[in-house]
Design an enzyme around this catalytic site. Structure first.
Site, mmCIF file in Angstrom:
data_model
loop_
_atom_site.group_PDB
_atom_site.id
_atom_site.type_symbol
_atom_site.label_atom_id
_atom_site.label_comp_id
_atom_site.label_asym_id
_atom_site.label_seq_id
_atom_site.Cartn_x
_atom_site.Cartn_y
_atom_site.Cartn_z
ATOM 1 N N GLU A 1 0.821 -1.209 0.000
ATOM 2 C CA GLU A 1 0.000 0.000 0.000
ATOM 3 C C GLU A 1 0.851 1.252 0.000
ATOM 4 O OE1 GLU A 1 -2.925 0.025 3.019
ATOM 5 O OE2 GLU A 1 -4.003 -1.634 2.137
ATOM 6 N N GLU B 1 11.398 -1.006 6.851
ATOM 7 C CA GLU B 1 12.516 -0.189 7.320
ATOM 8 C C GLU B 1 13.380 0.127 6.095
ATOM 9 O OE1 GLU B 1 14.284 1.346 10.096
ATOM 10 O OE2 GLU B 1 15.377 1.736 8.252
ATOM 11 N N CYS C 1 8.466 -3.389 15.951
ATOM 12 C CA CYS C 1 7.939 -2.434 16.929
ATOM 13 C C CYS C 1 6.640 -2.973 17.517
ATOM 14 C CB CYS C 1 7.706 -1.074 16.274
ATOM 15 S SG CYS C 1 9.213 -0.372 15.591
ATOM 16 N N CYS D 1 3.154 -1.752 16.373
ATOM 17 C CA CYS D 1 2.970 -1.700 14.930
ATOM 18 C C CYS D 1 2.595 -3.083 14.401
ATOM 19 C CB CYS D 1 4.284 -1.238 14.304
ATOM 20 S SG CYS D 1 4.330 -1.383 12.528
ATOM 21 N N CYS E 1 -0.910 2.581 10.637
ATOM 22 C CA CYS E 1 -0.151 1.469 11.158
ATOM 23 C C CYS E 1 -1.131 0.618 11.959
ATOM 24 C CB CYS E 1 0.917 2.022 12.078
ATOM 25 S SG CYS E 1 2.359 1.041 12.230
ATOM 26 N N ASN F 1 -2.262 5.693 17.793
ATOM 27 C CA ASN F 1 -3.613 5.430 17.321
ATOM 28 C C ASN F 1 -4.006 4.013 17.721
ATOM 29 O OD1 ASN F 1 -5.860 6.429 15.758
ATOM 30 N ND2 ASN F 1 -5.394 4.719 14.408
ATOM 31 N N CYS G 1 3.415 8.742 0.724
ATOM 32 C CA CYS G 1 4.082 7.871 1.689
ATOM 33 C C CYS G 1 4.284 6.514 1.014
ATOM 34 C CB CYS G 1 3.199 7.758 2.927
ATOM 35 S SG CYS G 1 3.830 6.625 4.153
ATOM 36 N N CYS H 1 7.932 -6.121 7.742
ATOM 37 C CA CYS H 1 9.054 -5.443 8.406
ATOM 38 C C CYS H 1 9.621 -6.352 9.487
ATOM 39 C CB CYS H 1 8.573 -4.134 9.026
ATOM 40 S SG CYS H 1 9.913 -3.156 9.728
HETATM 41 S S1 SF4 Z 1 6.906 1.043 12.972
HETATM 42 FE FE1 SF4 Z 1 8.098 0.983 11.063
HETATM 43 S S2 SF4 Z 1 10.081 0.060 11.680
HETATM 44 FE FE2 SF4 Z 1 8.614 -0.422 13.317
HETATM 45 S S3 SF4 Z 1 7.794 -2.456 12.754
HETATM 46 FE FE3 SF4 Z 1 6.374 -0.883 11.917
HETATM 47 S S4 SF4 Z 1 7.073 -0.586 9.799
HETATM 48 FE FE4 SF4 Z 1 8.761 -1.602 10.910
#
Ligand code: SF4
Length: 377
Positions: free
Chosen positions: A89, A157, A113, A116, A334, A291, A102, A109
């Site tokens: 996306e 990343e 995180c 996320c 996210c 969020n 974006c 990833c």
């Molecule tokens: S916030 Fe960014 S770096 Fe962290 S897991 Fe999600 S996509 Fe990856």
């Protein structure tokens, strides 16, 4: 079939020479694609007909298939399919006086995180140069207005996909490519140390904007929130950032996702100020209120708490902005993307992912403080 948008001008000049064409034909081809937005070789009428036929046999222009787009007042989300059937996306953010795209740099990833949802699926693979470039090209093809800003804050990343991201940036900022201003391209990273060291010596990438996710002022908490930071010492990261060569009047953005009762206390704000120390002119801080996602156990702090955090940083002379981002309406967030049942299992880097209903970036910044007009944040 190869995608021609994976080539830089220099590479394409070599390639067309190998194909028996004059090397200057590469300039013509890229002018058609990036300046005139023509994606059919047959329509590139200043090329001899036999060249056009030959190019059609060897290359495609677009490497992604646009599956659908979802539009809302402040953002448009585009869903693309790769040739190997992965979905990615891209989000177009409609800012007050310009458009920002974006883009994603990986499928999934590996940083992990905790807040996320991209992390829940792990890393599938890096995106190729042409798949990054094509997000821009195809979205631009749907618009009359030019996209002025690009942020590498989508899935993934970007520094973990260094070479492809680098080449995509080259295509975006070169006069023969999209010809964007370097000041309008931003790479957002979780702070991988080795690639950051490489980036600071890189004549191309050190010229674009850098944003680094900090999310915690202490090593232990940062490791908890961003597991990959176990290998990434926070002090060492700050040292690299303090020494990072910056063009005049440019600052590094430190991104800090504010999560209720985890990293939002006044003592955390003071610790963050201490971490920045005397380098207040080198950094600015973007506070990104989390969020909430039904699949993740975190909450957004109250507005009072967010403002208190900001006040503490301002009192230490640190430029600090609260970034309520756009895009919730199209699940550009996210966590939202991954759990958006109708679209796909993926999502975006935190900055454009922590999105708040009804509060625009511009409104938020200008109503609170004078925002940096040259910045996309
Ligand atoms: S916030 Fe960014 S770096 Fe962290 S897991 Fe999600 S996509 Fe990856």
């Amino acid at each position: 079939m190869e995608s021609i948008t994976g080539y830089t001008l220099r590479e394409l000049r070599d390639k067309v020479s190998q194909l028996g064409m004059e090397s200057y034909r590469a300039n013509q081809i890229l002018r058609w694609i990036y300046k005139k937005k023509v994606t059919d070789f047959e329509l590139m009428t200043d090329l001899p007909r036999n060249y056009r036929l030959h190019l059609r046999e060897i290359f495609s222009v677009c490497s992604l298939k646009l599956i659908k787009s979802v539009e809302a007042p402040s953002a448009v989300k585009y869903l693309f399919k790769t040739k190997d059937d992965h979905l990615i996306e891209t989000v177009l953010i409609k800012e007050r006086d310009h458009l920002t795209l974006c883009v994603s740099s990986q499928i999934g990833c590996a940083v992990g995180c905790k807040f996320c949802a991209t992390a829940l699926d792990g890393l599938k693979r890096n995106l190729k140069t042409e798949e990054i470039v094509d997000q821009f090209l195809q979205v631009q093809l749907t618009l009359k207005e030019h996209i002025r800003n690009v942020v590498f804050m989508g899935m993934g990343e970007p520094l973990a996909n260094y070479d492809n991201v680098r080449k995509a940036v080259e295509i975006m900022i070169s006069p023969w490519g999209f010809d964007l201003s370097k000041r309008r391209v931003t790479l957002s990273t979780s702070g991988l140390l080795k690639p950051l060291c490489k980036m600071r010596r890189d004549p191309l990438l050190k010229e674009i904007n850098l944003a680094v996710s900090i999310n915690a002022p202490f090593q232990e908490l940062r490791e908890e929130i961003m597991p990959l930071s176990e290998k990434n010492d926070l002090e060492e990261l700050m040292k690299i950032l303090r020494e990072f060569p910056l063009p005049k009047y440019r600052r590094i953005t430190l991104e800090y996702v504010l999560i209720k009762d985890l990293n939002d206390s006044p003592s955390m704000a003071k610790a963050l100020a201490d971490l920045i120390g005397k380098s207040v002119k080198r950094f600015k801080v973007n506070l990104i209120p989390y969020n909430p996602d039904p699949f993740l156990p975190y909450e957004r702090p109250s507005l009072d708490r967010i403002m208190e955090f900001q006040r503490i940083l301002w009192s230490k002379g640190i430029s600090t902005f609260v970034r309520f981002s756009k895009g919730v309406e199209v699940f550009g967030a996210c966590g939202q993307l991954r759990h958006n049942r109708n679209m796909l299992k993926s999502h975006f880097h935190e900055s454009y992912s922590q999105m708040a209903n009804g509060v625009s970036i511009d409104n938020c910044c200008s109503s609170l403080y004078k925002s940096n007009p040259g910045s996309s944040f």
